[in-house]
Write a protein that holds these residues in place. Structure first.
Motif, PDB file in Angstrom:
ATOM      1  N   CYS A   1      77.022   5.752 -36.635  1.00  0.00           N
ATOM      2  CA  CYS A   1      76.763   5.531 -38.065  1.00  0.00           C
ATOM      3  C   CYS A   1      77.713   4.488 -38.641  1.00  0.00           C
ATOM      4  O   CYS A   1      77.302   3.612 -39.416  1.00  0.00           O
ATOM      5  CB  CYS A   1      76.889   6.848 -38.832  1.00  0.00           C
ATOM      6  SG  CYS A   1      75.568   8.040 -38.495  1.00  0.00           S
ATOM      7  N   THR A   2      78.978   4.569 -38.258  1.00  0.00           N
ATOM      8  CA  THR A   2      79.958   3.584 -38.731  1.00  0.00           C
ATOM      9  C   THR A   2      79.591   2.185 -38.249  1.00  0.00           C
ATOM     10  O   THR A   2      79.703   1.206 -38.992  1.00  0.00           O
ATOM     11  CB  THR A   2      81.373   3.954 -38.250  1.00  0.00           C
ATOM     12  OG1 THR A   2      81.712   5.246 -38.745  1.00  0.00           O
ATOM     13  CG2 THR A   2      82.404   2.947 -38.740  1.00  0.00           C
ATOM     14  N   ALA A   3      79.147   2.090 -37.000  1.00  0.00           N
ATOM     15  CA  ALA A   3      78.815   0.789 -36.421  1.00  0.00           C
ATOM     16  C   ALA A   3      77.675   0.097 -37.172  1.00  0.00           C
ATOM     17  O   ALA A   3      77.622  -1.141 -37.205  1.00  0.00           O
ATOM     18  CB  ALA A   3      78.454   0.949 -34.953  1.00  0.00           C
ATOM     19  N   VAL A   4      76.764   0.877 -37.790  1.00  0.00           N
ATOM     20  CA  VAL A   4      75.654   0.265 -38.535  1.00  0.00           C
ATOM     21  C   VAL A   4      75.947   0.207 -40.032  1.00  0.00           C
ATOM     22  O   VAL A   4      75.061  -0.069 -40.840  1.00  0.00           O
ATOM     23  CB  VAL A   4      74.324   1.006 -38.264  1.00  0.00           C
ATOM     24  CG1 VAL A   4      73.964   0.918 -36.799  1.00  0.00           C
ATOM     25  CG2 VAL A   4      74.381   2.452 -38.734  1.00  0.00           C
ATOM     26  N   GLY A   5      77.204   0.465 -40.416  1.00  0.00           N
ATOM     27  CA  GLY A   5      77.621   0.254 -41.791  1.00  0.00           C
ATOM     28  C   GLY A   5      77.472   1.425 -42.729  1.00  0.00           C
ATOM     29  O   GLY A   5      77.554   1.254 -43.954  1.00  0.00           O
ATOM     30  N   LEU A   6      77.300   2.638 -42.191  1.00  0.00           N
ATOM     31  CA  LEU A   6      77.145   3.815 -43.041  1.00  0.00           C
ATOM     32  C   LEU A   6      78.460   4.579 -43.180  1.00  0.00           C
ATOM     33  O   LEU A   6      79.328   4.517 -42.309  1.00  0.00           O
ATOM     34  CB  LEU A   6      76.062   4.736 -42.478  1.00  0.00           C
ATOM     35  CG  LEU A   6      74.649   4.162 -42.485  1.00  0.00           C
ATOM     36  CD1 LEU A   6      73.672   5.120 -41.828  1.00  0.00           C
ATOM     37  CD2 LEU A   6      74.189   3.816 -43.906  1.00  0.00           C
ATOM     38  N   ALA A   7      78.586   5.297 -44.281  1.00  0.00           N
ATOM     39  CA  ALA A   7      79.738   6.160 -44.517  1.00  0.00           C
ATOM     40  C   ALA A   7      79.441   7.557 -43.978  1.00  0.00           C
ATOM     41  O   ALA A   7      78.286   7.990 -43.942  1.00  0.00           O
ATOM     42  CB  ALA A   7      80.035   6.236 -46.014  1.00  0.00           C
TER      43      ALA A   7
ATOM     44  N   ILE B   1      77.592  17.123 -40.862  1.00  0.00           N
ATOM     45  CA  ILE B   1      77.988  15.744 -41.152  1.00  0.00           C
ATOM     46  C   ILE B   1      77.153  15.204 -42.302  1.00  0.00           C
ATOM     47  O   ILE B   1      75.921  15.306 -42.286  1.00  0.00           O
ATOM     48  CB  ILE B   1      77.772  14.826 -39.934  1.00  0.00           C
ATOM     49  CG1 ILE B   1      78.321  15.453 -38.650  1.00  0.00           C
ATOM     50  CG2 ILE B   1      78.397  13.443 -40.173  1.00  0.00           C
ATOM     51  CD1 ILE B   1      77.713  14.881 -37.391  1.00  0.00           C
ATOM     52  N   ARG B   2      77.818  14.614 -43.297  1.00  0.00           N
ATOM     53  CA  ARG B   2      77.141  13.859 -44.342  1.00  0.00           C
ATOM     54  C   ARG B   2      77.115  12.391 -43.937  1.00  0.00           C
ATOM     55  O   ARG B   2      78.122  11.842 -43.489  1.00  0.00           O
ATOM     56  CB  ARG B   2      77.853  14.008 -45.685  1.00  0.00           C
ATOM     57  CG  ARG B   2      77.806  15.396 -46.286  1.00  0.00           C
ATOM     58  CD  ARG B   2      78.695  15.501 -47.521  1.00  0.00           C
ATOM     59  NE  ARG B   2      78.470  14.438 -48.463  1.00  0.00           N
ATOM     60  CZ  ARG B   2      79.419  13.605 -48.922  1.00  0.00           C
ATOM     61  NH1 ARG B   2      80.679  13.722 -48.513  1.00  0.00           N
ATOM     62  NH2 ARG B   2      79.126  12.653 -49.782  1.00  0.00           N
ATOM     63  N   VAL B   3      75.942  11.752 -44.121  1.00  0.00           N
ATOM     64  CA  VAL B   3      75.774  10.338 -43.765  1.00  0.00           C
ATOM     65  C   VAL B   3      75.075   9.634 -44.920  1.00  0.00           C
ATOM     66  O   VAL B   3      74.062  10.128 -45.432  1.00  0.00           O
ATOM     67  CB  VAL B   3      74.934  10.167 -42.486  1.00  0.00           C
ATOM     68  CG1 VAL B   3      74.756   8.683 -42.156  1.00  0.00           C
ATOM     69  CG2 VAL B   3      75.551  10.902 -41.317  1.00  0.00           C
ATOM     70  N   GLY B   4      75.602   8.488 -45.347  1.00  0.00           N
ATOM     71  CA  GLY B   4      74.947   7.750 -46.421  1.00  0.00           C
ATOM     72  C   GLY B   4      75.582   6.389 -46.624  1.00  0.00           C
ATOM     73  O   GLY B   4      76.353   5.910 -45.803  1.00  0.00           O
ATOM     74  N   ARG B   5      75.248   5.782 -47.772  1.00  0.00           N
ATOM     75  CA  ARG B   5      75.754   4.450 -48.090  1.00  0.00           C
ATOM     76  C   ARG B   5      76.827   4.527 -49.162  1.00  0.00           C
ATOM     77  O   ARG B   5      76.637   5.172 -50.194  1.00  0.00           O
ATOM     78  CB  ARG B   5      74.624   3.556 -48.618  1.00  0.00           C
ATOM     79  CG  ARG B   5      73.759   2.925 -47.557  1.00  0.00           C
ATOM     80  CD  ARG B   5      72.733   2.005 -48.199  1.00  0.00           C
ATOM     81  NE  ARG B   5      71.822   2.753 -49.062  1.00  0.00           N
ATOM     82  CZ  ARG B   5      71.474   2.384 -50.292  1.00  0.00           C
ATOM     83  NH1 ARG B   5      71.992   1.277 -50.827  1.00  0.00           N
ATOM     84  NH2 ARG B   5      70.623   3.097 -51.003  1.00  0.00           N
ATOM     85  N   ALA B   6      77.932   3.869 -48.909  1.00  0.00           N
ATOM     86  CA  ALA B   6      78.941   3.642 -49.936  1.00  0.00           C
ATOM     87  C   ALA B   6      78.669   2.272 -50.545  1.00  0.00           C
ATOM     88  O   ALA B   6      78.056   1.412 -49.905  1.00  0.00           O
ATOM     89  CB  ALA B   6      80.334   3.699 -49.333  1.00  0.00           C
ATOM     90  N   PRO B   7      79.104   2.034 -51.787  1.00  0.00           N
ATOM     91  CA  PRO B   7      78.904   0.708 -52.393  1.00  0.00           C
ATOM     92  C   PRO B   7      79.468  -0.396 -51.511  1.00  0.00           C
ATOM     93  O   PRO B   7      80.597  -0.308 -51.022  1.00  0.00           O
ATOM     94  CB  PRO B   7      79.650   0.814 -53.725  1.00  0.00           C
ATOM     95  CG  PRO B   7      79.602   2.275 -54.064  1.00  0.00           C
ATOM     96  CD  PRO B   7      79.715   2.988 -52.737  1.00  0.00           C
ATOM     97  N   ALA B   8      78.687  -1.452 -51.335  1.00  0.00           N
ATOM     98  CA  ALA B   8      79.037  -2.504 -50.373  1.00  0.00           C
ATOM     99  C   ALA B   8      80.328  -3.223 -50.738  1.00  0.00           C
ATOM    100  O   ALA B   8      81.103  -3.605 -49.856  1.00  0.00           O
ATOM    101  CB  ALA B   8      77.893  -3.504 -50.273  1.00  0.00           C
TER     102      ALA B   8
END
Length: 327
Positions: A262-268, A299-306
């Protein structure tokens, strides 16, 4: 069988990078011993949290994540790892022995995950929904699902049940003085090489917008990510058929895989363990899954502000504290 001797500096560097693995309250309950051509992983029982982890299961999950991080760090350095789990039945703290052989090549995926180890943070703030989730979800299942560990995605009805269980668990633990004392110690407002910095915790308004999360001692910082609104993270669960020590260790290895991918594809990401620490919480997760399997990690997975500044990395113990060499 003879063991290939890896250069001492390569081992030190791999352990240093792998020490970024997540652990309950950043307790880092592990020790590595280099013995000839073998690297041995031990659980450090002195670092198991008595109130939050009386059975030591969360420590095993943490050590599993460390084991997988080490394997990836060594792969990025050009070494293939061969793992023997629980090699000594007379020493339950001896979790794994690892030996190495030169790898023919290093894959791009391994390089990406090794880089992700240095970028990953536990982000407790609210998230937006993960991008390209329909593409990533089957990839994660392909990477994780095995005869032992399965990955589940919680639906909306299940999420509401987990939110209720989260509030119930926190209400009960407010009366647990040993738990509260332990939590205060691991979030102490002074610099250490362990524990959770106050800057990584949520204020009351921020915590109110994350429905499935642990309640930590509140820091006085201003509310962040106001525009994000209530948390919209996907919630994942790693489960196993039994609740054995080996199941917990393997779940930790799978946890590492999910976090790094998830981190590798830019997710928090944020590993949430307060529900898996109690029987009531684990029962709620099992009900939400509609299965008899044992939940091991959430595990929570989502987008943080870019454009938001990344959280500072949490401290880690020096390599000299976690790695010993037998002469």
């Amino acid at each position: 069988m003879s063991r290939t001797i890896v250069d001492t500096e390569v081992i030190k560097q791999a352990v240093a990078v792998a020490s970024r693995a997540p652990s309950l309250h950043n307790s880092q309950p592990w020790t590595w011993v280099a013995d000839g051509g073998e690297l041995q992983l031990f659980a450090d029982r002195s670092r198991v949290l008595r109130a939050a982890d009386s059975a030591g299961r969360e420590a095993l999950v943490s050590c599993g994540a460390m084991l997988d991080h080490l394997r990836i760090a060594m792969a990025a350095a050009g070494w293939q790892s061969f793992v023997d789990r629980f090699p000594n039945p007379n020493d339950l703290s001896h979790l794994a022995s690892v030996h190495f052989q030169r790898a023919g090549y290093v894959t791009d995926a391994m390089r990406a995950r090794a880089t992700a180890m240095l970028r990953r943070r536990t982000d407790r703030l609210p998230y937006r929904p993960p991008t390209d989730w329909d593409i990533l979800r089957p990839v994660l299942r392909e990477l994780v699902d095995s005869d032992v560990v399965h990955l589940h995605v919680i639906d909306e009805a299940g999420r509401r049940e987990l939110a209720r269980a989260s509030r119930r668990t926190e209400a009960l633990r407010r009366q647990d003085l040993e738990y509260q004392s332990e939590l205060d110690w691991w979030t102490a407002p002074f610099e250490l090489d362990e524990g959770i910095p106050r800057s990584a915790l949520n204020s009351v308004p921020e915590a109110d917008r994350v429905d499935v999360n642990r309640a930590f001692p509140i820091d006085g910082h201003h509310e962040r990510r106001v525009a994000t609104g209530p948390d919209q993270a996907a919630i994942l669960v790693l489960s196993t058929p039994e609740d054995s020590r080996e199941d917990a260790l393997l779940a930790g290895e799978a946890l590492s895989t999910v976090l790094l991918e998830c981190t590798a594809v830019g997710l928090a990401t944020c590993t949430v363990t307060h529900l898996t620490e109690t029987e009531d919480g684990r029962a709620a997760i099992t009900a939400a899954l509609g299965t008899s399997r044992y939940p091991q990690a959430l595990i929570r997975v989502g987008r943080a502000p870019a454009l938001e500044q990344s959280p500072a990395p949490t401290p880690r113990r020096p390599v000299s504290d976690v790695l010993k060499f037998r002469r």
